[in-house]
Design a protein around this motif. Sequence first.
Motif, PDB file in Angstrom:
ATOM      1  N   ILE A  25       0.728  -1.009  -0.143  1.00  0.00           N
ATOM      2  CA  ILE A  25       0.030   0.041   0.092  1.00  0.00           C
ATOM      3  C   ILE A  25       0.831   1.089  -0.015  1.00  0.00           C
ATOM      4  O   ILE A  25       2.038   1.338   0.745  1.00  0.00           O
ATOM      5  CB  ILE A  25      -0.851  -0.093   1.325  1.00  0.00           C
ATOM      6  N   GLY A  26       0.704   2.130  -0.974  1.00  0.00           N
ATOM      7  CA  GLY A  26       1.225   3.432  -0.792  1.00  0.00           C
ATOM      8  C   GLY A  26       1.733   3.850  -2.209  1.00  0.00           C
ATOM      9  O   GLY A  26       2.187   5.239  -2.330  1.00  0.00           O
ATOM     10  N   ASP A  27       2.027   3.042  -2.991  1.00  0.00           N
ATOM     11  CA  ASP A  27       2.317   3.453  -4.412  1.00  0.00           C
ATOM     12  C   ASP A  27       1.460   3.445  -5.367  1.00  0.00           C
ATOM     13  O   ASP A  27       0.301   3.104  -4.671  1.00  0.00           O
ATOM     14  CB  ASP A  27       3.636   2.567  -5.015  1.00  0.00           C
ATOM     15  N   ASP A  28       1.607   3.498  -6.632  1.00  0.00           N
ATOM     16  CA  ASP A  28       0.403   3.528  -7.634  1.00  0.00           C
ATOM     17  C   ASP A  28      -0.184   2.012  -7.662  1.00  0.00           C
ATOM     18  O   ASP A  28      -1.157   1.796  -8.289  1.00  0.00           O
ATOM     19  CB  ASP A  28       1.022   3.967  -9.098  1.00  0.00           C
ATOM     20  N   ALA A  29       0.817   1.137  -7.401  1.00  0.00           N
ATOM     21  CA  ALA A  29       0.413  -0.220  -7.721  1.00  0.00           C
ATOM     22  C   ALA A  29       1.103  -1.344  -6.666  1.00  0.00           C
ATOM     23  O   ALA A  29       2.524  -0.762  -6.430  1.00  0.00           O
ATOM     24  CB  ALA A  29       0.556  -0.696  -9.134  1.00  0.00           C
ATOM     25  N   LEU A  85      -6.797  -7.244  -2.486  1.00  0.00           N
ATOM     26  CA  LEU A  85      -6.823  -6.033  -2.557  1.00  0.00           C
ATOM     27  C   LEU A  85      -8.419  -5.578  -2.283  1.00  0.00           C
ATOM     28  O   LEU A  85      -9.118  -6.546  -2.525  1.00  0.00           O
ATOM     29  CB  LEU A  85      -6.555  -5.463  -4.255  1.00  0.00           C
ATOM     30  N   LEU A  86      -8.474  -4.236  -1.871  1.00  0.00           N
ATOM     31  CA  LEU A  86      -9.847  -3.968  -1.360  1.00  0.00           C
ATOM     32  C   LEU A  86     -10.460  -2.628  -2.048  1.00  0.00           C
ATOM     33  O   LEU A  86      -9.854  -1.599  -1.632  1.00  0.00           O
ATOM     34  CB  LEU A  86      -9.682  -3.716   0.179  1.00  0.00           C
ATOM     35  N   ALA A  87     -11.359  -2.529  -2.838  1.00  0.00           N
ATOM     36  CA  ALA A  87     -12.040  -1.546  -3.277  1.00  0.00           C
ATOM     37  C   ALA A  87     -13.426  -1.029  -2.494  1.00  0.00           C
ATOM     38  O   ALA A  87     -14.204  -1.841  -2.638  1.00  0.00           O
ATOM     39  CB  ALA A  87     -12.302  -1.731  -4.724  1.00  0.00           C
ATOM     40  N   VAL A 117      -2.399  -5.579  -0.068  1.00  0.00           N
ATOM     41  CA  VAL A 117      -1.383  -4.788  -0.728  1.00  0.00           C
ATOM     42  C   VAL A 117      -1.805  -3.684  -1.519  1.00  0.00           C
ATOM     43  O   VAL A 117      -0.921  -2.912  -2.282  1.00  0.00           O
ATOM     44  CB  VAL A 117      -0.613  -5.702  -1.820  1.00  0.00           C
ATOM     45  N   GLY A 118      -3.367  -3.322  -1.515  1.00  0.00           N
ATOM     46  CA  GLY A 118      -3.643  -2.057  -2.225  1.00  0.00           C
ATOM     47  C   GLY A 118      -5.251  -1.931  -2.178  1.00  0.00           C
ATOM     48  O   GLY A 118      -5.950  -3.081  -1.680  1.00  0.00           O
ATOM     49  N   GLY A 119      -5.782  -1.036  -3.283  1.00  0.00           N
ATOM     50  CA  GLY A 119      -7.020  -0.896  -3.156  1.00  0.00           C
ATOM     51  C   GLY A 119      -7.370   0.414  -3.510  1.00  0.00           C
ATOM     52  O   GLY A 119      -6.800   1.005  -4.184  1.00  0.00           O
ATOM     53  N   ASP A 120      -8.833   0.792  -3.446  1.00  0.00           N
ATOM     54  CA  ASP A 120      -9.136   2.035  -3.822  1.00  0.00           C
ATOM     55  C   ASP A 120     -10.282   2.539  -2.721  1.00  0.00           C
ATOM     56  O   ASP A 120     -10.998   1.702  -2.220  1.00  0.00           O
ATOM     57  CB  ASP A 120      -9.921   1.751  -5.061  1.00  0.00           C
ATOM     58  N   LEU A 121     -10.704   3.720  -2.959  1.00  0.00           N
ATOM     59  CA  LEU A 121     -11.461   4.362  -1.877  1.00  0.00           C
ATOM     60  C   LEU A 121     -12.584   5.033  -2.831  1.00  0.00           C
ATOM     61  O   LEU A 121     -11.864   6.253  -3.360  1.00  0.00           O
ATOM     62  CB  LEU A 121     -11.040   5.106  -0.969  1.00  0.00           C
TER      63      LEU A 121
HETATM   64  P1  ADP Z   1      -4.295   6.407  -7.076  1.00  0.00           P
HETATM   65  O1  ADP Z   1      -4.758   7.541  -7.143  1.00  0.00           O
HETATM   66  O2  ADP Z   1      -2.839   6.246  -7.708  1.00  0.00           O
HETATM   67  O3  ADP Z   1      -5.096   5.080  -7.721  1.00  0.00           O
HETATM   68  P2  ADP Z   1      -4.802   6.249  -4.594  1.00  0.00           P
HETATM   69  O4  ADP Z   1      -4.825   7.455  -3.803  1.00  0.00           O
HETATM   70  O5  ADP Z   1      -6.309   5.512  -4.910  1.00  0.00           O
HETATM   71  O6  ADP Z   1      -4.104   6.098  -5.798  1.00  0.00           O
HETATM   72  O7  ADP Z   1      -4.402   4.962  -3.507  1.00  0.00           O
HETATM   73  C1  ADP Z   1      -3.081   5.410  -2.883  1.00  0.00           C
HETATM   74  C2  ADP Z   1      -2.576   4.070  -2.359  1.00  0.00           C
HETATM   75  O8  ADP Z   1      -3.320   3.711  -1.297  1.00  0.00           O
HETATM   76  C3  ADP Z   1      -2.378   2.969  -3.383  1.00  0.00           C
HETATM   77  O9  ADP Z   1      -1.222   2.172  -2.979  1.00  0.00           O
HETATM   78  C4  ADP Z   1      -3.716   1.994  -3.125  1.00  0.00           C
HETATM   79  O10 ADP Z   1      -3.368   0.616  -3.409  1.00  0.00           O
HETATM   80  C5  ADP Z   1      -3.925   2.167  -1.738  1.00  0.00           C
HETATM   81  N1  ADP Z   1      -5.254   2.346  -1.161  1.00  0.00           N
HETATM   82  C6  ADP Z   1      -6.292   3.093  -1.744  1.00  0.00           C
HETATM   83  N2  ADP Z   1      -7.204   2.421  -1.127  1.00  0.00           N
HETATM   84  C7  ADP Z   1      -7.399   1.303  -0.452  1.00  0.00           C
HETATM   85  C8  ADP Z   1      -8.206   0.630   0.242  1.00  0.00           C
HETATM   86  N3  ADP Z   1      -9.414   0.812   0.312  1.00  0.00           N
HETATM   87  N4  ADP Z   1      -7.363  -0.849   0.950  1.00  0.00           N
HETATM   88  C9  ADP Z   1      -5.917  -0.732   0.691  1.00  0.00           C
HETATM   89  N5  ADP Z   1      -5.380   0.231  -0.003  1.00  0.00           N
HETATM   90  C10 ADP Z   1      -5.635   1.159  -0.481  1.00  0.00           C
END
Ligand code: ADP
Length: 328
Positions: A25-29, A85-87, A117-121
Amino acid sequence: MSEFALIDAIHARCRTQRHDVVTGIGDDAAVLACPEGRRLVACTDTLVDGVHFPRGTAAEDIGWKSLAVNLSDLAAMGADPAWALLALTLPAADMEFVERFTGGFAELARQHGVDLVGGDLTQGPLSITVTALGFVTSGAALTRAGARAGDAVFVTGTLGDAAAGLHWLRNHAVSTGARGTTITADAPAALLQRLRRPTPRLVAGRALGGIASACIDLSDGLLADLGHVADASGVGIEVDAAALPASPALRVHCNDEERLSCQASGGDDYELAFTVPPDRIDAVVSKLIDVGCAATRIGRVAGNSGVRLCDAAGGTIEPPSRGWEHFR
Ligand code: ADP
Ligand code: MG
């Protein structure tokens, strides 16, 4: 409350544990290291408020279940889970909801060594999409397509608890608004627990790899899901109604007709149904005993297509789902 504060709160509860997460978590992917000689197994499932869980379900339970349904898909393939991954789509930037949701998610993730390891909000009506990734030894994935005439059909655990719990909720819980549901004192706790916190059968799935001929996880109801195995394998399946395993709680809370309906047609069990060639039955039974997972023989692969529910004399029982459409 900013989007980034919410992501930080998620991250704080889901610290990386695994050595194969190069960038989390924290980079673009995310950047992930795959073990040599293994195949990547990937699945995703969405849970929508009021559709996949009743309105008013506790945030912790939604978090648990959103991961559990995905790990159940990996289990059905005989895979070892690794990453998720969690959207998240939320109506508002609700920190309390996010913290509680992530607590339930992280509790199950830790149990199975899964790293987020990542996701979206995003903002919108409450909906959760989880993607789960895992590995299977090359050539050892369990699929729906391998069932053959003469194979025995088994199911792990017991069937119908979640459907009976949902039915009870719809009849007894007093709704007090969008996120608040009052549960009366005589609630069937064991049934509701199965609805809210399904157990993904990962240990059983791993044990079945290379032994079972076909496997599926039960999300839509036993008969419907075995129908997918029958279709994919090009066979028919006979299920003995009297053999379907029931929990003590299901026997207490349902009459015979309700029980069979929940077991045969109710959704949300997240048990595994699988087929086994006759010469491997002993091996399967002893392997499942070794890993501490109960399984019951419920039928056989026979005929050319479809799933038939049988009574003790071998006659056909009309599947009970029709009168119970409110489970859907
Ligand atoms: P971008 O705009 O480049 O897509 P984001 O601001 O959406 O980046 O996300 C920043 C980081 O936080 C990314 O590494 C992303 O995978 C992580 N992230 C975003 N939302 C979540 C989530 N719901 N759960 C886990 N990781 C998240
Ligand atoms: Mg993004």
